[in-house]
Enzyme design. Structure first.
Site, short mmCIF file in Angstrom:
data_model
loop_
_atom_site.label_atom_id
_atom_site.label_comp_id
_atom_site.label_asym_id
_atom_site.label_seq_id
_atom_site.Cartn_x
_atom_site.Cartn_y
_atom_site.Cartn_z
N LYS A 149 34.92 52.14 40.38
CA LYS A 149 35.19 52.86 39.12
C LYS A 149 34.11 52.58 38.08
O LYS A 149 33.53 53.50 37.51
CB LYS A 149 36.56 52.43 38.58
CG LYS A 149 37.70 53.00 39.43
CD LYS A 149 39.04 52.69 38.84
CE LYS A 149 39.52 51.29 39.17
NZ LYS A 149 39.77 51.04 40.59
N ILE A 150 33.81 51.30 37.84
CA ILE A 150 32.84 50.96 36.79
C ILE A 150 31.42 51.30 37.26
O ILE A 150 30.66 51.95 36.53
CB ILE A 150 32.97 49.48 36.39
CG1 ILE A 150 34.39 49.23 35.83
CG2 ILE A 150 31.91 49.08 35.37
CD1 ILE A 150 34.74 47.78 35.58
N ASP A 169 27.21 49.55 48.75
CA ASP A 169 28.67 49.38 48.78
C ASP A 169 29.11 49.62 50.22
O ASP A 169 29.17 50.76 50.67
CB ASP A 169 29.34 50.38 47.82
CG ASP A 169 30.84 50.09 47.67
OD1 ASP A 169 31.46 49.65 48.65
OD2 ASP A 169 31.37 50.30 46.57
N CYS A 228 28.34 42.17 34.70
CA CYS A 228 29.56 42.33 33.90
C CYS A 228 30.75 42.43 34.85
O CYS A 228 31.76 43.07 34.53
CB CYS A 228 29.47 43.59 33.03
SG CYS A 228 28.26 43.46 31.72
N ASP A 254 27.83 38.70 31.28
CA ASP A 254 29.07 38.72 30.48
C ASP A 254 30.11 37.78 31.08
O ASP A 254 31.11 37.47 30.45
CB ASP A 254 29.62 40.16 30.46
CG ASP A 254 30.84 40.30 29.57
OD1 ASP A 254 30.80 39.81 28.42
OD2 ASP A 254 31.85 40.91 30.00
N GLU A 259 34.43 29.67 32.80
CA GLU A 259 34.60 30.24 31.45
C GLU A 259 35.63 29.42 30.70
O GLU A 259 36.64 29.01 31.30
CB GLU A 259 35.04 31.70 31.55
CG GLU A 259 33.95 32.57 32.17
CD GLU A 259 34.33 34.05 32.26
OE1 GLU A 259 35.34 34.46 31.65
OE2 GLU A 259 33.61 34.79 32.93
N HIS A 278 32.42 37.25 27.97
CA HIS A 278 33.40 38.09 28.70
C HIS A 278 33.97 39.18 27.78
O HIS A 278 35.18 39.25 27.55
CB HIS A 278 34.52 37.23 29.30
CG HIS A 278 35.18 37.88 30.49
ND1 HIS A 278 35.61 37.18 31.57
CD2 HIS A 278 35.49 39.17 30.76
CE1 HIS A 278 36.17 38.01 32.45
NE2 HIS A 278 36.09 39.23 31.97
N LEU A 279 33.05 39.99 27.26
CA LEU A 279 33.44 41.03 26.29
C LEU A 279 33.60 42.41 26.91
O LEU A 279 33.86 43.38 26.20
CB LEU A 279 32.35 41.14 25.20
CG LEU A 279 32.22 39.99 24.20
CD1 LEU A 279 31.15 40.31 23.16
CD2 LEU A 279 33.56 39.76 23.50
N GLY A 280 33.41 42.50 28.25
CA GLY A 280 33.41 43.82 28.90
C GLY A 280 34.58 44.71 28.50
O GLY A 280 34.42 45.91 28.28
N ALA A 281 35.76 44.12 28.41
CA ALA A 281 36.95 44.94 28.15
C ALA A 281 37.31 44.95 26.67
O ALA A 281 38.33 45.53 26.28
CB ALA A 281 38.12 44.39 28.95
N1 NAD Z 1 33.52 42.06 32.20
C1 NAD Z 1 34.74 42.52 32.10
O1 NAD Z 1 35.42 42.32 31.09
C2 NAD Z 1 35.33 43.33 33.20
C3 NAD Z 1 36.24 44.35 32.91
C4 NAD Z 1 36.78 45.10 33.97
C5 NAD Z 1 36.41 44.82 35.28
N2 NAD Z 1 35.54 43.81 35.51
C6 NAD Z 1 35.08 43.51 36.88
O2 NAD Z 1 34.19 44.56 37.29
C7 NAD Z 1 34.15 44.65 38.71
C8 NAD Z 1 34.28 46.10 39.15
O3 NAD Z 1 35.53 46.63 38.73
P1 NAD Z 1 35.99 48.13 39.16
O4 NAD Z 1 37.18 48.46 38.33
O5 NAD Z 1 34.83 49.04 39.20
O6 NAD Z 1 36.48 47.85 40.64
P2 NAD Z 1 36.62 48.89 41.85
O7 NAD Z 1 37.59 48.26 42.78
O8 NAD Z 1 36.85 50.26 41.37
O9 NAD Z 1 35.16 48.84 42.53
C9 NAD Z 1 34.65 47.73 43.22
C10 NAD Z 1 33.68 48.24 44.27
O10 NAD Z 1 33.05 47.13 44.91
C11 NAD Z 1 32.90 47.45 46.28
N3 NAD Z 1 32.70 46.23 47.05
C12 NAD Z 1 33.63 45.37 47.54
N4 NAD Z 1 33.01 44.37 48.21
C13 NAD Z 1 31.68 44.61 48.12
C14 NAD Z 1 30.53 43.95 48.61
N5 NAD Z 1 30.62 42.83 49.34
N6 NAD Z 1 29.31 44.47 48.33
C15 NAD Z 1 29.20 45.62 47.60
N7 NAD Z 1 30.25 46.30 47.14
C16 NAD Z 1 31.48 45.80 47.39
C17 NAD Z 1 34.17 48.20 46.64
O11 NAD Z 1 34.01 49.00 47.79
C18 NAD Z 1 34.36 49.05 45.37
O12 NAD Z 1 33.75 50.32 45.51
C19 NAD Z 1 35.29 43.74 39.18
O13 NAD Z 1 34.74 42.50 39.57
C20 NAD Z 1 36.15 43.54 37.93
O14 NAD Z 1 36.88 42.34 37.98
C21 NAD Z 1 34.98 43.06 34.51
O1 2HG Z 2 39.38 40.65 28.53
C1 2HG Z 2 40.14 40.49 29.48
O2 2HG Z 2 41.35 40.39 29.38
C2 2HG Z 2 39.53 40.47 30.91
C3 2HG Z 2 38.90 41.79 31.24
C4 2HG Z 2 38.54 41.98 32.70
O3 2HG Z 2 37.76 40.98 33.21
C5 2HG Z 2 39.73 42.31 33.55
O4 2HG Z 2 39.91 41.68 34.59
O5 2HG Z 2 40.45 43.26 33.21
#
Ligand code: NAD
Ligand code: 2HG
Length: 526
Positions: A149-150, A169, A228, A254, A259, A278-281
């Site tokens: 998604k991201i 991926d 991130c 991030d 942490e 950890h400001l992503g969200a």
């Molecule tokens: N910084 C933040 O505050 C923040 C906020 C939201 C999500 N996140 C993190 O961002 C990341 C992505 O989230 P998302 O919602 O896009 O998840 P998602 O599940 O939609 O996408 C993850 C992708 O990674 C792929 N994947 C799995 N294992 C893999 C590997 N070994 N090599 C390459 N690709 C692989 C999957 O096939 C999938 O397409 C997650 O780690 C999530 O925890 C961080």
């Molecule tokens: O700010 C948060 O709550 C963490 C955000 C993110 O890493 C999540 O897992 O949704």
């Protein structure tokens, strides 16, 4: 009125929604002991990433029905303990997607143009321009690791900035990557050709330190890397060393291995690093989205309705759920197993329902199998609600077949996963009411209960091989809990399934594959 404990800061809009149906108590910064002491009085718990919901908290929670995580990651919740107690765990898999993607893009542009340091310099009274000369992202190659998604939103916006997108991926179809305008490449190609690399994959045992010294050495010395996603995917010590030695252009992080980030060599670096806590969200919109999403689910569950993003227990009527739960656990476990054996890209999944299973409503079983299949890739982001859609978006075709004849078991389930290069299959059944059994792997008959850590080999059925594997495991101090061999022909090929007490130590799998007669070996974590 039911009582909801909110133990992390949550947007007011979510609290207002809950207050319509429950008494809402906000108590943040509770110590673990304080949480254990007060949890018995609550029907629901709403958290972000700050509260650790341990097995101890769950054991004390004698009237808790639901834990709601306002965000995606449920790494701070003991989900198996909650499941055993029948507590639904819900999250908000999409509420902060845009926020995290935009933070990534902001980090990439800040890194390219040194905005944070230029800002500090000007505010300290200087007017310096030369040290802050940056680079353009236009026509540069962006390597996206994890095109979910991201990652896919980042790729879409980056294309609009004129960047070329390389993506890695292993679970995504080539067609889906092409739809997103990305070229799917192997990891080494992405490492060596990218000007910027951004990580958007989950943290799992396989992705821990994916970006280590060896990976960093393959990157261009000008390459800039952004994380991130989750701390620990990058080896921070190796990253700091590469940056310090001038072997990498920069890093914007991030998320961190621990942490909050305390002492770290990353803090001593200059322009080449940007660190955010950890400001992503952390946008108003994302915090409102996740608060509303999770508050609505808590409200629904307190009103006796199903939750839409349950991580552990599907939203079915209780009587249907009770009957189907063991078979759904079987389907999810087999899906997870066949997904790990297939090792990545799956183009179709055939779900064969046999015996009494063929006469049941198959939809929840198929969904559970898909949830299991996708969970090595998507972890807590896949649930009973989105598993079908996620599979469709990844280009996985689902074929269902039924055969009401009973064979050795009253009901059994076979999953056949076809990938571009090979087909893998597993079969399982229930022993008694709810004991799971794996009854075949690639048509080799076996009869083993699934366990947390397993080792599987495909080998030639010949004298001495079992002994060699046993001694090899012994020499690495690995304790074998059980072992079974299945074969179709004497002295033909065979499979060996070992349940082990701990994760397989690093390096042991390579040693096993070197044993004469071993054709393949797999670690499976269920
Ligand atoms: N910084 C933040 O505050 C923040 C906020 C939201 C999500 N996140 C993190 O961002 C990341 C992505 O989230 P998302 O919602 O896009 O998840 P998602 O599940 O939609 O996408 C993850 C992708 O990674 C792929 N994947 C799995 N294992 C893999 C590997 N070994 N090599 C390459 N690709 C692989 C999957 O096939 C999938 O397409 C997650 O780690 C999530 O925890 C961080
Ligand atoms: O700010 C948060 O709550 C963490 C955000 C993110 O890493 C999540 O897992 O949704």
């Amino acid at each position: 009125m039911p009582k909801v404990l909110v133990s992390d800061p949550i947007e007011q809009v979510g609290l207002d929604l809950l207050a319509q149906v429950a008494q809402v108590d906000v108590q943040t910064n509770l110590s673990p002991a304080e949480l254990v002491a007060i949890i018995p009085g609550y029907d629901a718990l709403m958290i972000r990433s700050g509260t650790r919901v341990t097995a101890e908290v769950i054991a004390a929670a004698n009237q808790l029905k639901i834990i709601g995580r306002a965000g995606v990651g449920v790494d701070n919740v003991d989900v198996p303990a909650a499941t055993r107690k029948g507590i639904v765990v819900v999250n908000s898999p999409e509420g902060n997607t845009i926020a995290a993607a935009e933070h990534t893009l902001a980090m990439m542009l800040s890194l390219a143009r040194h905005i944070p340091d230029a800002n500090v310099s000007l505010k300290s009274g200087a007017w310096e321009r030369k040290p802050f000369t940056g680079v353009e992202v236009y026509k540069k190659a962006l390597g996206v690791i994890g095109l979910g998604k991201i990652g896919s939103h980042v790729a879409t916006v980056a294309r609009a900035l004129g960047m070329r997108i390389l993506a890695y991926d292993p679970y995504l179809s080539i067609e889906r990557a092409e739809q997103l305008g990305c070229r799917l490449v192997e990891l080494d190609v992405l490492f060596s050709e990218s000007d910027f690399i951004t990580l958007h994959l989950p943290k799992t045992p396989e992705t821990q330190h994916l970006i280590n010294a060896a990976a960093l050495a393959k990157m261009k010395p000008t390459c800039r890397i952004i994380n991130c996603a989750r701390g620990g995917i990058i080896d921070e010590a190796a990253l700091a060393a590469a940056l310090k030695a001038g072997k990498l252009g920069g890093a914007a992080l991030d998320v961190f291995e621990t942490e909050p980030l305390r002492e770290s060599p990353l803090k001593d670096l200059g322009l080449e690093t940007i660190l955010t806590p950890h400001l992503g969200a952390s946008t108003e919109e994302a915090q409102a989205n996740v608060a509303i999403d999770v508050a609505e689910q808590i409200r629904d569950v307190l009103l006796g309705l199903p939750a839409r993003s349950a991580v552990n227990i599907p939203g079915l009527r209780p009587d249907v759920l009770e009957k189907l739960t063991p078979y759904m656990q079987l389907a999810e476990t087999l899906g997870n197993l066949v997904g790990q054996l297939a090792g990545g890209r799956v183009e179709s999944l055939e779900v064969r329902l046999q015996g009494e299973l063929a006469t049941n409503d198959s939809q929840p079983i198929v969904i559970a199998a898909l949830k299991g299949l996708l969970s090595p890739a998507l972890r807590e982001r896949v649930n009973y609600v989105n598993a079908g859609l996620e599979a469709k978006e990844r280009g996985i075709r689902v074929v269902e077949t039924r055969d009401s004849d009973e064979r050795d078991y009253t009901g059994s389930l076979q999953l056949i996963a076809k990938g571009p290069l090979e087909t893998r299959s597993v079969t399982g059944a229930l022993l008694g009411a709810d004991e799971l059994r794996i009854t075949s792997i690639d048509d080799f008959p076996i009869n083993v209960p699934p366990t947390r850590y397993m080792l599987l080999t495909v080998h030639r059925d010949m004298p001495g091989i079992i002994g060699k594997i046993g001694s090899l495991l012994g020499s690495f101090n690995v304790n074998i809990a059980s072992m079974q061999v299945g074969r179709k022909l004497v002295r033909g090929d065979a499979v060996m399934v070992l349940s082990i007490d701990d994760p397989l130590p690093e390096g042991l799998l390579t040693e096993i594959t070197k044993v004469s007669g071993i054709r393949d070996a797999y670690i499976v974590n269920l």
